[in-house]
Write an enzyme that holds these catalytic residues in place. Structure first.
Site, PDB file in Angstrom:
ATOM      1  N   LYS A  80       0.978  -1.165   0.016  1.00  0.00           N
ATOM      2  CA  LYS A  80      -0.035  -0.048   0.042  1.00  0.00           C
ATOM      3  C   LYS A  80       0.870   1.280   0.110  1.00  0.00           C
ATOM      4  O   LYS A  80       1.941   1.279   0.671  1.00  0.00           O
ATOM      5  CB  LYS A  80      -0.963  -0.195   1.312  1.00  0.00           C
ATOM      6  CG  LYS A  80      -1.896   1.020   1.285  1.00  0.00           C
ATOM      7  CD  LYS A  80      -2.756   0.876   2.540  1.00  0.00           C
ATOM      8  CE  LYS A  80      -3.828   2.123   2.693  1.00  0.00           C
ATOM      9  NZ  LYS A  80      -4.761   1.738   3.761  1.00  0.00           N
ATOM     10  N   SER A 155      -9.673   2.349   2.951  1.00  0.00           N
ATOM     11  CA  SER A 155      -8.855   3.062   1.776  1.00  0.00           C
ATOM     12  C   SER A 155      -7.822   2.131   1.112  1.00  0.00           C
ATOM     13  O   SER A 155      -7.445   2.564   0.086  1.00  0.00           O
ATOM     14  CB  SER A 155      -8.057   3.860   2.729  1.00  0.00           C
ATOM     15  OG  SER A 155      -7.090   3.367   3.895  1.00  0.00           O
ATOM     16  N   SER A 179      -9.665  -0.073   7.103  1.00  0.00           N
ATOM     17  CA  SER A 179      -9.215  -0.203   5.604  1.00  0.00           C
ATOM     18  C   SER A 179      -8.489  -1.517   5.220  1.00  0.00           C
ATOM     19  O   SER A 179      -8.066  -1.572   4.033  1.00  0.00           O
ATOM     20  CB  SER A 179      -8.282   1.045   5.704  1.00  0.00           C
ATOM     21  OG  SER A 179      -9.098   2.212   5.493  1.00  0.00           O
TER      22      SER A 179
END
Ligand code: GLN
Length: 501
Positions: A80, A155, A179
């Site tokens: 990420k 997210s 997330s």
């Protein structure tokens, strides 16, 4: 010819050790897959082609020379874009960090490198991890591989979508309010938020420091377990890091899959279900409970009355901490600089241009909540609610070894449907936020598709702090029963994507 992108990370690891595949072949297969489908999925913000192939080649050379290598050496991974990576752009999904090249590695990045895992690239995310759909990324949304018109969660939608699209077997996420778990739920993959402090946050771009935690994402419970063991452990660079051994996640997963769940008490949280939850989500949840019962678990009901205030407390605490953490994006230290006559004007113009609407909304809210005269009324009250939620968990864990709920109230919604409605967006995380407020670990794993729309449903497991191994034990037992029922993994049932290259 074997399509190695369809294998699990542990299968890849076994094949590497048996000599039936090389790391270069694995990395190349994933790079080809990314080239073929990521135009439509947009899971990646940066693809790390040369470095990934170079790491793979060095692992292959060492293996050929008989060097003893870590379990996941040679198995590729996606990271990420919230984690800083030396020599690789890191944006946190924000325009304010466009073009920034970190001069150092996050601790977790270093651990991935020490584990000799080739890094495929950096995955898309909502700006500074604020969001539940990746639509708040400054670089455009990620699309759900199950239906390209739908959100992949957020997210960490990029990490989850990369797994569901077979672009990576493993990925790293961060979970401040859900997330990791919510994207896992809506893409039919597995995601784990470890106990707060179990994984170092050094070099993870901070959203809300008392809530943030990095964790493993994969398509199987055992793969998340293996990655958790690579990521975890004490770090002197993170003052909140736990000085404890890394939990034995992989052994726990094997135990659950082999020995069942006799004597395990599973608590169903009364407040996380019912009204507002989609019918098919509830149906799959009930069926998962039947599987747990069949595996020997006892199902009990528990009540956590303060959970109804969790969202309210979270949306005071998170913006407050974010307003402090994001003050460092000031036009001087990192990334974007919009030049004006004075430094104040330059800072203002840089932040006005560099931050998106959702980030600004939360910074305004957080700055207000912390301002003199309001701090006790808002931030102080939210912290009291946090204590009540922690007490609810303590009481619930006296009655049950783990707690369970649907991960999200609904299956993935359409892109564009909620992007202009913050409250509707926030409601996605109603079942995941309590764990962050209490610092406890949680997992989401697939529990099938909802009959009404054929889209993935997630099953959430929560354990007491430091008992991360329980997630893997229960998760692996449930996964085994479900995969037997389905005749394969849920991921393998997603519609095939069109390959364009
Ligand atoms: N969706 C939640 C939010 O917008 C959770 C974010 C997260 O876990 N990073 O705050």
């Amino acid at each position: 010819m074997t399509d190695w992108t369809r294998a699990s990370a542990l299968e890849m690891s076994a094949a590497l050790r048996a000599g039936t595949v090389t790391s270069v072949e694995l990395v190349q297969a994933h790079l080809d897959r990314i080239a073929g489908v990521d135009g439509a999925v947009h899971a990646f913000l940066h693809v790390n082609t040369e470095d990934a192939l170079a790491v793979a080649a060095s692992v292959d050379a060492d293996r050929a020379a008989g060097v003893d290598l870590p379990l996941l050496a040679g198995v590729p991974i996606a990271i990420k874009d919230i984690l800083v990576t030396k020599g690789m752009p890191t944006t946190a999904g924000s325009k304010i960090l466009e073009g920034w090249m970190p001069p150092y590695d996050a601790t977790v990045t270093s651990k991935i490198r020490q584990a000799r895992m080739p890094i495929l690239g950096k995955t898309n995310m909502d700006e500074f991890a604020m969001g539940s759909s990746t639509e708040h990324s400054a670089y455009g949304p990620t699309h759900n591989p199950w239906d390209l018109d739908r959100i992949p969660g957020g997210s960490g939608g990029g990490s989850a979508a990369s797994l569901a699209a077979w672009e990576a077997p493993l990925a790293i996420g961060s979970d401040t309010g859900g997330s990791i778990r919510q994207p896992a739920a809506v893409t039919g993959t597995v995601g784990v938020k470890p106990t707060y402090g179990g994984v170092s946050r050094y070099g993870a771009i901070a959203l809300a420091s008392s809530l943030d935690q990095l964790g493993p994402c994969a398509r199987t419970v055992a793969d998340t377990a293996a990655l958790h063991e690579v990521m975890g452990g004490h770090d002197v660079m993170d003052a909140t890091s736990l000085d404890q051994p890394v939990p034995s996640c992989l052994d726990a997963a094997r135990d659950g899959a082999t020995n069942g769940l006799k004597g395990v008490r599973v608590g169903v949280v009364k407040e996380l279900g019912g009204d507002g939850y989609q019918a098919g989500v509830k149906q799959r949840f009930e069926e998962a409970l039947d599987h747990l019962r069949a595996a020997g678990a006892e199902i009990v009901e528990v009540s956590c009355p303060s959970f109804v205030y969790a969202m309210g407390a979270y949306y005071v605490i998170l913006p407050s901490e974010a307003s402090s953490n994001l003050a460092k994006f000031d036009s001087v230290r990192f990334g974007l600089r919009v030049e004006r006559d004075t430094i104040e004007q330059t800072m203002g113009a840089t932040r006005a241009e560099g931050f998106g609407d959702e980030v600004k909304r939360r910074l305004v809210l957080g700055t207000y909540a912390l301002s003199a005269g309001y701090r006790d009324a808002y931030y102080g009250s939210a912290q009291k609610v946090r204590t009540l939620i922690q007490r609810d968990f303590v009481a619930a864990f006296e009655k049950a070894d783990v707690l369970v709920s649907p991960t999200t109230p609904t299956t993935p919604f359409k892109l564009g449907e909620r992007v202009d409605d913050p409250v509707a967006m926030y409601l996605n995380d109603i079942a995941t936020i309590p764990a962050n407020l209490a610092g406890i670990p949680g997992m989401s794993l697939p529990s099938g598709v909802a009959p009404e729309d054929g889209l993935p449903v997630g099953f959430q497991i929560l354990a007491p702090a430091h008992e991360d191994a329980r997630l893997y034990r229960i998760g692996a037992a449930l996964e085994k029963a479900l995969v037997a029922e389905w005749g394969g993994s849920l991921a393998s049932m997603a519609p095939e994507l069109e390959v364009t290259r």
